[in-house]
Design an enzyme around this catalytic site. Structure first.
Site, mmCIF file in Angstrom:
data_model
loop_
_atom_site.group_PDB
_atom_site.id
_atom_site.type_symbol
_atom_site.label_atom_id
_atom_site.label_comp_id
_atom_site.label_asym_id
_atom_site.label_seq_id
_atom_site.Cartn_x
_atom_site.Cartn_y
_atom_site.Cartn_z
ATOM 1 N N SER A 22 0.832 -1.201 0.000
ATOM 2 C CA SER A 22 0.000 0.000 0.000
ATOM 3 C C SER A 22 0.869 1.254 0.000
ATOM 4 O O SER A 22 2.100 1.186 0.074
ATOM 5 C CB SER A 22 -0.924 -0.002 1.224
ATOM 6 O OG SER A 22 -0.161 -0.036 2.419
ATOM 7 N N GLY A 65 0.807 5.465 -3.940
ATOM 8 C CA GLY A 65 0.387 6.673 -4.629
ATOM 9 C C GLY A 65 -0.678 6.441 -5.678
ATOM 10 O O GLY A 65 -0.694 7.111 -6.716
ATOM 11 N N ASP A 75 -8.268 11.047 -0.156
ATOM 12 C CA ASP A 75 -8.003 11.051 -1.600
ATOM 13 C C ASP A 75 -9.020 11.890 -2.368
ATOM 14 O O ASP A 75 -8.709 12.414 -3.444
ATOM 15 C CB ASP A 75 -8.000 9.615 -2.153
ATOM 16 C CG ASP A 75 -6.641 8.949 -1.996
ATOM 17 O OD1 ASP A 75 -5.626 9.618 -2.228
ATOM 18 O OD2 ASP A 75 -6.600 7.761 -1.622
ATOM 19 N N ASP A 105 -5.915 -8.586 -1.073
ATOM 20 C CA ASP A 105 -6.631 -8.321 0.179
ATOM 21 C C ASP A 105 -8.004 -8.980 0.118
ATOM 22 O O ASP A 105 -8.744 -8.804 -0.856
ATOM 23 C CB ASP A 105 -6.811 -6.815 0.387
ATOM 24 C CG ASP A 105 -5.502 -6.075 0.595
ATOM 25 O OD1 ASP A 105 -4.488 -6.745 0.854
ATOM 26 O OD2 ASP A 105 -5.505 -4.836 0.494
ATOM 27 N N THR A 135 11.681 -7.194 -10.593
ATOM 28 C CA THR A 135 10.335 -7.174 -11.167
ATOM 29 C C THR A 135 9.435 -8.288 -10.641
ATOM 30 O O THR A 135 8.231 -8.276 -10.888
ATOM 31 C CB THR A 135 10.402 -7.312 -12.701
ATOM 32 O OG1 THR A 135 10.935 -8.604 -13.032
ATOM 33 C CG2 THR A 135 11.272 -6.227 -13.308
ATOM 34 N N LYS A 149 10.863 -6.692 -20.247
ATOM 35 C CA LYS A 149 10.614 -7.875 -19.420
ATOM 36 C C LYS A 149 9.260 -7.773 -18.729
ATOM 37 O O LYS A 149 8.485 -8.738 -18.688
ATOM 38 C CB LYS A 149 11.742 -8.014 -18.396
ATOM 39 C CG LYS A 149 11.608 -9.227 -17.485
ATOM 40 C CD LYS A 149 12.790 -9.294 -16.515
ATOM 41 C CE LYS A 149 12.673 -10.483 -15.574
ATOM 42 N NZ LYS A 149 13.808 -10.537 -14.617
ATOM 43 N N CYS A 197 -11.517 27.178 12.178
ATOM 44 C CA CYS A 197 -12.423 26.378 13.005
ATOM 45 C C CYS A 197 -12.078 26.567 14.485
ATOM 46 O O CYS A 197 -12.358 27.624 15.046
ATOM 47 C CB CYS A 197 -12.375 24.910 12.576
ATOM 48 S SG CYS A 197 -13.777 23.930 13.179
ATOM 49 N N GLY A 253 -9.326 27.224 15.624
ATOM 50 C CA GLY A 253 -8.430 28.380 15.651
ATOM 51 C C GLY A 253 -9.182 29.695 15.755
ATOM 52 O O GLY A 253 -8.686 30.653 16.359
ATOM 53 N N GLN A 313 -12.370 29.856 17.132
ATOM 54 C CA GLN A 313 -13.015 29.791 18.438
ATOM 55 C C GLN A 313 -12.053 30.189 19.549
ATOM 56 O O GLN A 313 -12.406 30.946 20.466
ATOM 57 C CB GLN A 313 -13.561 28.380 18.664
ATOM 58 C CG GLN A 313 -14.668 27.994 17.698
ATOM 59 C CD GLN A 313 -15.077 26.528 17.824
ATOM 60 O OE1 GLN A 313 -14.590 25.816 18.707
ATOM 61 N NE2 GLN A 313 -15.962 26.077 16.947
ATOM 62 N N HIS A 317 -13.801 25.717 6.997
ATOM 63 C CA HIS A 317 -12.522 25.134 6.593
ATOM 64 C C HIS A 317 -12.215 25.553 5.156
ATOM 65 O O HIS A 317 -12.572 24.854 4.206
ATOM 66 C CB HIS A 317 -12.577 23.606 6.696
ATOM 67 C CG HIS A 317 -12.507 23.089 8.092
ATOM 68 N ND1 HIS A 317 -11.322 22.776 8.718
ATOM 69 C CD2 HIS A 317 -13.491 22.846 8.987
ATOM 70 C CE1 HIS A 317 -11.562 22.352 9.944
ATOM 71 N NE2 HIS A 317 -12.878 22.384 10.142
ATOM 72 N N GLU A 333 -9.601 25.385 3.487
ATOM 73 C CA GLU A 333 -8.685 24.478 2.776
ATOM 74 C C GLU A 333 -9.424 23.458 1.928
ATOM 75 O O GLU A 333 -8.877 22.942 0.937
ATOM 76 C CB GLU A 333 -7.766 23.754 3.769
ATOM 77 C CG GLU A 333 -8.432 22.754 4.700
ATOM 78 C CD GLU A 333 -8.954 23.342 5.993
ATOM 79 O OE1 GLU A 333 -9.117 22.592 6.977
ATOM 80 O OE2 GLU A 333 -9.206 24.571 6.021
#
Length: 538
Positions: free
Chosen positions: A13, A16, A71, A146, A187, A222, A378, A380, A382, A513, A515
């Site tokens: 895992s 990327g 993601d 998995d 490989t 290959k 947020c 921050g 308050q 938020h 961001e």
């Protein structure tokens, strides 16, 4: 008809897959195609909302209030799009839907099985997410082999038969490890991973090879021969200086040819603006130091959207953002100056729980008293109200009910109390299974004329930002705060959305938020202006 690209992962895992998926989607979108993305998470949790940030990283919130995998944030940032709850689903949601339908008699008394009922539910969700788009990029979390991923692999296999063959493509992201003692790239792990994938019934059309060393041509041949893919569909993917460089690297690697040939389309992405922004990230002309005050610093993925938003702002200002990671608990022990030092600006991020709060309050006081550009998000925001009430209004017992339920001056209180007092029922709230009500998703707010908030956002009267919190600023204290020099610069249906300080060059706290709505090509306005103010403070 929508075309589907399924992205799976092999060997291990954290290779990327999300950035690979987002990079391919970016190339397609910059070619003028309508593109969307879907992340499938095989864990049994219904969503990441109840997971610890240390366990799962950031919880990304969509405009419609869904708590999703981080993601989804990458997807939005890359393709400059607004996604929704249907762009992320989990095993928990799939089984929840199937069981609910069974309980309601929707299967007409049939025995419910993984095949076909669970797999059909997965297929329907994939097809619904792709409606109205030219391409849907589907990333399957986890690794081939998995056990929890098997129903999803079966769904991918069946969709290849349900849809025209030219409308589906399978891309496998795999690791080519370098064994230093032998001085060789190996490989075999990738060959075994592809063998497992083919045993399930899925043959990859492309390999994206994560590697720390360049892949020689004979090794690519290959891999192509042993994994039964075309030579030009073996794509080298080394580490990049910035995640936003990956689409450009893919194009250099020749990824356009195998995708174009498979779908019988011509791809001519216009990456000029993207290339300029990436250049500004990698080779900026200026730099600033921003004190990032938080408590989840052991796992910086907890703040992924915020650090990426700073990168977006830096790219548009041709400025490198040096983040000074400031542990709020350390500030409690040694003081703000010792930790924050000579930073050009101070950012206090959101979070839950009492740990590290006093350190954040000290950081806010330091920024306020020393006229350093400040952005509180947020919690921050308050805490900036709590700090102002304690040290300017001299209400020593001012607090949030999150930290002291019996506070004599509860300047921050629960959303439920606002609803009870005002009768306001228009909030889109979410009853958490762990207890408590959360305000989730996108809401409008109105910035006050003449404020830093208004200057940052521009000329429109109403703007939209996303929320994820349980507590609100108590409007009971609004008059006292304004009289003492704190400006309520943004409101939403009676709720305090933003605050500023009258005699400070640039001090802004926002309940939302910002961001979550920042993308590489369209940075968030308030974060962009915060970084701009930091450059002026050099």
């Amino acid at each position: 008809m929508t075309k589907f690209i399924f992205v799976t992962g092999g060997v291990l895992s954290s290779l990327g897959k999300g950035i690979t998926s987002a990079s391919i989607a970016t190339i397609l979108k910059q070619s003028g195609l309508r593109v969307s993305m879907l992340k499938i998470d095989p864990y049994l949790n219904v969503d990441p909302g109840t997971m610890s940030p240390l366990e799962h990283g950031e919880v990304f919130v969509t405009a419609d209030g869904a708590e999703t995998d981080l993601d989804i944030g990458h997807y939005e940032r890359f393709i400059d799009a607004t996604l929704s709850a249907q762009n992320n689903f989990t095993t928990g949601q799939v089984y929840q839907s199937v069981i609910k339908r069974e309980r309601e008699g929707g299967y007409l008394g049939k025995t419910i099985q993984v095949i076909p009922h669970v797999v059909d539910e997965i297929k329907n969700r994939v097809l619904n997410a792709g409606e109205g788009f030219d391409f849907l990029i589907v990333e399957l979390g986890g690794t081939v082999g998995d056990i929890e991923g098997l129903p999803f692999m079966e769904a991918i296999r069946e969709l290849r038969h349900d849809l025209p063959k030219t409308n589906t493509m399978n891309i496998h992201v795999t690791l080519i490890p370098y064994i230093a003692a032998a001085g060789e790239l190996k490989t075999k792990p990738s060959q075994h991973s592809v063998q497992e994938l083919r045993r399930i019934g899925i043959t990859p059309h492309m390999l994206v090879c994560r590697t720390e060393q360049p892949l020689p041509k004979d090794l690519k041949r290959k891999l192509a021969m042993s994994c039964d893919v075309n030579y030009d569909a073996v794509i080298e993917c080394g580490d990049a200086a910035s995640i936003y460089q990956v689409p450009l690297n893919f194009i250099k690697e020749g990824i356009l040819n195998p995708i174009s040939n498979h779908f019988n389309i011509k791809l001519k992405p216009n990456m000029d603006k993207w290339s300029t922004l990436v250049k500004h990230i990698i080779l900026p002309q200026h730099e600033v130091n921003i004190a990032f005050v938080g408590k989840y610093l052991d796992l910086k993925e907890s703040y992924k959207s915020l650090t990426e938003a700073l990168t977006h702002a830096g790219a548009h200002l041709n400025t490198k953002i040096n983040i000074n990671w400031c542990d709020s608990e350390r500030i409690e022990d040694v003081g703000a100056y010792e930790v924050i030092g000579n930073s050009d600006a101070v950012l206090v991020a959101g979070g839950f729980g009492h740990r590290g709060v006093e350190g954040k309050l000290k950081a806010i006081q330091y920024a306020r008293e020393n006229k350093i550009p400040y952005l509180g998000i947020c919690l921050g925001m308050q805490l900036s109200i709590v700090e102002y009430c304690r040290n300017v209004l001299e209400l020593e017992d001012a607090n949030s009910v999150e930290f002291n339920a019996d506070a004599k001056n509860p300047v921050i209180y629960l959303i439920d109390e606002f609803i009870d007092q005002s009768g306001e029922k228009q909030l889109r709230t979410h009853e958490s299974p762990m207890g408590g009500t959360m305000r989730l998703g996108e809401y409008p707010f109105e910035p006050k004329e003449g404020t830093n908030l208004k200057k940052a956002y521009g000329n429109d009267d109403i703007y939209y930002e996303r929320h994820r919190h349980r507590y609100e600023a108590n409007p009971k204290y609004k008059g006292a705060l304004e009289k003492a020099g704190m400006i309520i610069s943004g409101e939403s249906n009676g709720l305090i959305e933003a605050v500023e300080i009258e005699d400070h060059p640039w001090f802004v706290g926002v309940q939302f938020h910002p961001e979550f709505t920042s993308h590489l090509e369209t940075p968030n306005p308030i974060i962009l202006e915060f970084v701009n103010q930091a450059t002026k403070n050099i």
